[in-house]
Write a protein that holds these residues in place. Sequence first.
Motif, mmCIF file in Angstrom:
data_model
loop_
_atom_site.group_PDB
_atom_site.id
_atom_site.type_symbol
_atom_site.label_atom_id
_atom_site.label_comp_id
_atom_site.label_asym_id
_atom_site.label_seq_id
_atom_site.Cartn_x
_atom_site.Cartn_y
_atom_site.Cartn_z
ATOM 1 N N ASP A 68 0.812 -1.208 0.000
ATOM 2 C CA ASP A 68 0.000 0.000 0.000
ATOM 3 C C ASP A 68 0.854 1.270 0.000
ATOM 4 O OD1 ASP A 68 -2.352 -1.608 0.189
ATOM 5 O OD2 ASP A 68 -2.022 -1.768 2.340
ATOM 6 N N ALA A 69 1.987 1.225 0.689
ATOM 7 C CA ALA A 69 2.858 2.401 0.766
ATOM 8 C C ALA A 69 4.247 1.970 1.201
ATOM 9 C CB ALA A 69 2.304 3.419 1.751
ATOM 10 N N MET A 70 5.236 2.737 0.763
ATOM 11 C CA MET A 70 6.622 2.513 1.187
ATOM 12 C C MET A 70 7.168 3.840 1.688
ATOM 13 S SD MET A 70 8.172 -0.120 -1.670
ATOM 14 C CE MET A 70 8.240 1.082 -2.984
ATOM 15 N N TYR A 71 7.855 3.776 2.809
ATOM 16 C CA TYR A 71 8.439 4.965 3.418
ATOM 17 C C TYR A 71 9.949 4.842 3.371
ATOM 18 C CZ TYR A 71 3.626 5.241 4.844
ATOM 19 O OH TYR A 71 2.254 5.272 4.821
ATOM 20 N N THR A 72 10.609 5.938 3.036
ATOM 21 C CA THR A 72 12.046 5.887 2.783
ATOM 22 C C THR A 72 12.823 6.898 3.634
ATOM 23 O OG1 THR A 72 11.925 7.529 1.009
ATOM 24 C CG2 THR A 72 11.656 5.215 0.378
ATOM 25 N N PRO A 106 21.004 4.568 4.304
ATOM 26 C CA PRO A 106 22.374 4.620 3.793
ATOM 27 C C PRO A 106 22.458 4.866 2.285
ATOM 28 C CG PRO A 106 21.747 2.346 4.171
ATOM 29 C CD PRO A 106 20.594 3.209 4.631
ATOM 30 N N ASP A 107 21.335 4.809 1.581
ATOM 31 C CA ASP A 107 21.293 5.067 0.141
ATOM 32 C C ASP A 107 20.086 5.958 -0.131
ATOM 33 O OD1 ASP A 107 23.408 3.220 -1.091
ATOM 34 O OD2 ASP A 107 22.276 1.819 0.167
ATOM 35 N N PRO A 108 20.056 6.640 -1.281
ATOM 36 C CA PRO A 108 18.879 7.453 -1.606
ATOM 37 C C PRO A 108 17.616 6.591 -1.691
ATOM 38 C CG PRO A 108 20.704 7.976 -3.064
ATOM 39 C CD PRO A 108 21.109 6.755 -2.286
ATOM 40 N N ASN A 109 16.530 7.098 -1.113
ATOM 41 C CA ASN A 109 15.237 6.403 -1.131
ATOM 42 C C ASN A 109 15.332 4.981 -0.596
ATOM 43 O OD1 ASN A 109 13.749 8.605 -2.167
ATOM 44 N ND2 ASN A 109 14.575 8.167 -4.185
ATOM 45 N N TYR A 110 16.031 4.812 0.505
ATOM 46 C CA TYR A 110 16.184 3.519 1.167
ATOM 47 C C TYR A 110 14.876 3.188 1.903
ATOM 48 C CZ TYR A 110 18.417 -0.193 3.840
ATOM 49 O OH TYR A 110 18.751 -1.411 4.379
ATOM 50 N N ASP A 121 15.805 -2.487 8.301
ATOM 51 C CA ASP A 121 17.030 -1.710 8.451
ATOM 52 C C ASP A 121 18.137 -2.402 7.665
ATOM 53 O OD1 ASP A 121 18.333 -3.695 10.063
ATOM 54 O OD2 ASP A 121 17.370 -2.875 11.839
ATOM 55 N N ALA A 122 19.273 -1.746 7.564
ATOM 56 C CA ALA A 122 20.363 -2.247 6.720
ATOM 57 C C ALA A 122 20.826 -3.641 7.136
ATOM 58 C CB ALA A 122 21.532 -1.271 6.739
ATOM 59 N N SER A 123 20.712 -3.983 8.427
ATOM 60 C CA SER A 123 21.173 -5.300 8.872
ATOM 61 C C SER A 123 20.298 -6.430 8.341
ATOM 62 C CB SER A 123 21.218 -5.358 10.400
ATOM 63 O OG SER A 123 19.905 -5.315 10.934
ATOM 64 N N GLN A 124 19.065 -6.113 7.909
ATOM 65 C CA GLN A 124 18.150 -7.142 7.403
ATOM 66 C C GLN A 124 18.253 -7.325 5.898
ATOM 67 O OE1 GLN A 124 14.839 -4.938 9.194
ATOM 68 N NE2 GLN A 124 14.178 -6.885 10.054
ATOM 69 N N GLN A 125 18.944 -6.430 5.223
ATOM 70 C CA GLN A 125 18.982 -6.475 3.762
ATOM 71 C C GLN A 125 19.849 -7.638 3.290
ATOM 72 O OE1 GLN A 125 19.639 -2.764 1.830
ATOM 73 N NE2 GLN A 125 20.325 -3.711 -0.042
ATOM 74 N N ALA A 126 19.268 -8.459 2.454
ATOM 75 C CA ALA A 126 19.999 -9.571 1.849
ATOM 76 C C ALA A 126 20.251 -9.226 0.388
ATOM 77 C CB ALA A 126 19.203 -10.858 1.957
ATOM 78 N N ILE A 129 18.797 -2.386 -4.115
ATOM 79 C CA ILE A 129 18.004 -2.214 -5.338
ATOM 80 C C ILE A 129 17.481 -0.784 -5.332
ATOM 81 C CG2 ILE A 129 16.001 -2.981 -6.664
ATOM 82 C CD1 ILE A 129 16.243 -5.684 -5.136
ATOM 83 N N PRO A 130 17.818 0.025 -6.335
ATOM 84 C CA PRO A 130 17.306 1.397 -6.373
ATOM 85 C C PRO A 130 15.778 1.418 -6.332
ATOM 86 C CG PRO A 130 19.042 1.105 -7.988
ATOM 87 C CD PRO A 130 18.711 -0.268 -7.457
ATOM 88 N N TYR A 131 15.243 2.434 -5.680
ATOM 89 C CA TYR A 131 13.799 2.566 -5.485
ATOM 90 C C TYR A 131 13.028 2.434 -6.791
ATOM 91 C CZ TYR A 131 9.416 4.445 -3.646
ATOM 92 O OH TYR A 131 8.112 4.612 -3.276
#
Length: 88
Positions: free
Chosen positions: A9-13, A17-21, A47-52, A56-58
Amino acid sequence: MTTFTTTIDAMYTLQQPDPNYVVNVAWTVTGVDGSNTASINGNSQFDASQQAGPFIPYDQLTEQVVIGWIPAPEIASAQACVQGQIDS
């Protein structure tokens, strides 16, 4: 038999650590069983620790990629709640 779908429904950025994270996603699980339909909303934080894998750019994110970030137990719990609504 209930068919479940999950939609974003929505993504919040944030810009770090990167643009539109993406740090937060609002989502809905909907279940349909014959003429009965029910849905429930959820929200997941990241958060960054969960990223596998690589960032991927927004503008290259797909709904399926983002749905894949939602922990499976959260989706399963939402589906169980929706099933309970349908069964009622």
